[in-house]
Design a protein around this motif. Structure first.
Motif, short mmCIF file in Angstrom:
data_model
loop_
_atom_site.label_atom_id
_atom_site.label_comp_id
_atom_site.label_asym_id
_atom_site.label_seq_id
_atom_site.Cartn_x
_atom_site.Cartn_y
_atom_site.Cartn_z
N THR A 17 0.87 -1.17 0.00
CA THR A 17 0.00 0.00 0.00
C THR A 17 0.90 1.22 0.00
O THR A 17 2.00 1.20 0.55
CB THR A 17 -0.93 0.03 1.23
OG1 THR A 17 -0.14 0.09 2.43
CG2 THR A 17 -1.81 -1.20 1.28
N TRP A 18 0.45 2.30 -0.63
CA TRP A 18 1.33 3.45 -0.77
C TRP A 18 0.55 4.74 -0.90
O TRP A 18 -0.64 4.75 -1.21
CB TRP A 18 2.25 3.27 -1.98
CG TRP A 18 1.56 2.88 -3.26
CD1 TRP A 18 1.36 1.62 -3.75
CD2 TRP A 18 0.93 3.76 -4.21
NE1 TRP A 18 0.66 1.67 -4.94
CE2 TRP A 18 0.40 2.96 -5.26
CE3 TRP A 18 0.80 5.14 -4.29
CZ2 TRP A 18 -0.27 3.50 -6.34
CZ3 TRP A 18 0.12 5.70 -5.38
CH2 TRP A 18 -0.39 4.86 -6.38
N VAL A 19 1.25 5.82 -0.63
CA VAL A 19 0.70 7.17 -0.80
C VAL A 19 1.71 7.96 -1.61
O VAL A 19 2.91 7.95 -1.33
CB VAL A 19 0.46 7.86 0.56
CG1 VAL A 19 0.00 9.30 0.35
CG2 VAL A 19 -0.56 7.08 1.37
N VAL A 65 -3.67 7.62 -3.37
CA VAL A 65 -3.56 6.44 -2.51
C VAL A 65 -3.65 5.19 -3.38
O VAL A 65 -4.50 5.12 -4.28
CB VAL A 65 -4.68 6.44 -1.44
CG1 VAL A 65 -4.66 5.13 -0.64
CG2 VAL A 65 -4.51 7.63 -0.50
N VAL A 67 -3.35 0.70 -3.57
CA VAL A 67 -3.23 -0.65 -3.03
C VAL A 67 -2.77 -1.54 -4.18
O VAL A 67 -3.48 -1.71 -5.17
CB VAL A 67 -4.58 -1.16 -2.47
CG1 VAL A 67 -4.47 -2.63 -2.07
CG2 VAL A 67 -5.00 -0.32 -1.27
N VAL A 125 -6.36 10.82 3.67
CA VAL A 125 -5.52 9.72 3.20
C VAL A 125 -5.84 8.45 3.97
O VAL A 125 -6.00 7.37 3.38
CB VAL A 125 -4.03 10.09 3.35
CG1 VAL A 125 -3.15 8.86 3.16
CG2 VAL A 125 -3.65 11.16 2.35
N SER A 126 -5.93 8.53 5.28
CA SER A 126 -6.19 7.34 6.08
C SER A 126 -7.56 6.75 5.77
O SER A 126 -7.72 5.53 5.69
CB SER A 126 -6.07 7.65 7.58
OG SER A 126 -7.00 8.65 7.96
N ARG A 128 -9.23 7.02 2.92
CA ARG A 128 -9.22 6.44 1.58
C ARG A 128 -8.47 5.11 1.57
O ARG A 128 -8.88 4.16 0.89
CB ARG A 128 -8.60 7.42 0.58
CG ARG A 128 -9.56 8.55 0.22
CD ARG A 128 -9.00 9.41 -0.89
NE ARG A 128 -8.00 10.34 -0.41
CZ ARG A 128 -6.88 10.66 -1.06
NH1 ARG A 128 -6.61 10.06 -2.21
NH2 ARG A 128 -6.04 11.54 -0.57
N LEU A 129 -7.38 5.03 2.31
CA LEU A 129 -6.64 3.77 2.36
C LEU A 129 -7.47 2.69 3.06
O LEU A 129 -7.55 1.55 2.59
CB LEU A 129 -5.31 3.96 3.08
CG LEU A 129 -4.46 2.70 3.24
CD1 LEU A 129 -4.15 2.07 1.89
CD2 LEU A 129 -3.16 3.03 3.97
N ARG A 130 -8.08 3.04 4.16
CA ARG A 130 -8.92 2.07 4.87
C ARG A 130 -10.09 1.63 3.99
O ARG A 130 -10.48 0.45 3.99
CB ARG A 130 -9.43 2.67 6.18
CG ARG A 130 -8.35 2.85 7.25
CD ARG A 130 -8.90 3.59 8.45
NE ARG A 130 -10.04 2.90 9.04
CZ ARG A 130 -10.91 3.49 9.85
NH1 ARG A 130 -10.80 4.78 10.13
NH2 ARG A 130 -11.90 2.79 10.38
#
Length: 269
Positions: A17-19, A65, A67, A125-126, A128-130
């Motif tokens: 996973t990356w930003v 973001v 995955v 960001v958090s 969207r990643l979740r």
């Protein structure tokens, strides 16, 4: 690009996973697998596997973001053959999830993801990643993969210099059947995929050398990574990256000869 941890329960489906923040895509190696992207506005896209580095501007509005799905999983997760996912990306509607998957995503969004199962994912960001990981987790239980293709993938990473037909034979497939199944599962031809694998092997070996305070031995690295020789390796990097591999390494100016002898200069990438 900032790499983030992958939840333990998703490591069999998610490679990373990356930003990514900034104005343009930074130089790096191509990744021969599908990425699930969440745009700054929360919209989701699937982006196809790379054989050359992406170039261009990043979307405006905040960090991107991502995955990175493991090769062979996108069909089982999202019902789309990997070779149907364009490099430029295809929109993925969160509402396309069905039945129990939508219900599980709805439960996840209720826990603070932002957005909804029929709309876009949350803005930070958090969030969207979740949300992206929730999309994967919602389908994880029913994700089926082509086990024979997975055998070939593992063999390619273990022996990137071995002929593709040898990997196919070990998996009980003819070359023609492997190409067809590999395209559906991974999105590339087998030989195209393993070319990128060699680049990653080579750069990883060079980084190990630099970490030890040594100069990379590109001739040795080339052979160990499955290339014919150093010239072959450098040509592959220029084809895929547009630059020699040394440009992707940390600053190695400290790797100098003892005082009084002057710096050592390499004539190779």
């Amino acid at each position: 690009m900032t790499a983030l941890p992958v939840p333990a329960d998703l490591t069999h489906l998610v490679a990373a996973t990356w930003v990514l923040d900034g104005d343009t895509v930074p130089r790096g190696l191509p990744h021969p697998t599908v990425d699930l992207l969440v745009m700054p506005d929360g919209a989701c896209r699937l982006a196809g596997p790379e054989t050359r580095v992406r170039q261009g501007a990043l979307p405006e509005g905040g960090p991107l973001v991502g995955v990175r799905l493991r090769p062979g999983t996108v069909t089982g997760l999202f019902g789309m053959a990997a070779d149907e996912v364009p490099l430029t990306g295809v929109p993925l509607e969160v509402g396309q999830l069905d039945g129990a998957a939508t219900e599980r995503l709805g439960e996840a969004t209720a826990e603070g993801l932002g957005g909804s199962a029929s709309g876009r994912l949350g803005g930070s960001v958090s969030e969207r990643l979740r949300g992206a990981l929730a999309l994967v987790r919602a389908r994880a239980g029913r994700c089926q993969v082509d086990e024979r293709v997975l055998i070939v993938l593992a063999a390619m990473h273990a022996e990137p210099g071995a002929p593709v037909d040898r990997h196919a034979a070990r998996a009980g497939l003819s070359g023609r059947h492997l190409r067809r199944r590999f395209g559906v599962a991974v999105g590339l031809r087998p030989k195209s995929y393993v070319r990128v694998v060699r680049l990653h092997h080579a750069l990883a070996a060079a980084r190990v050398a630099v970490a030890k305070g040594e100069r990379p031995d590109w001739a040795d690295i080339a052979v160990r990574s499955g290339c014919y020789d150093q010239s072959h390796l450098l040509a592959e990097f220029r084809h895929a990256v547009g630059a020699p591999p040394a440009t992707l390494l940390p600053d190695v100016r400290f790797l100098q000869a003892p005082a009084g002898r002057g710096p050592r200069h390499s004539t190779h990438g």
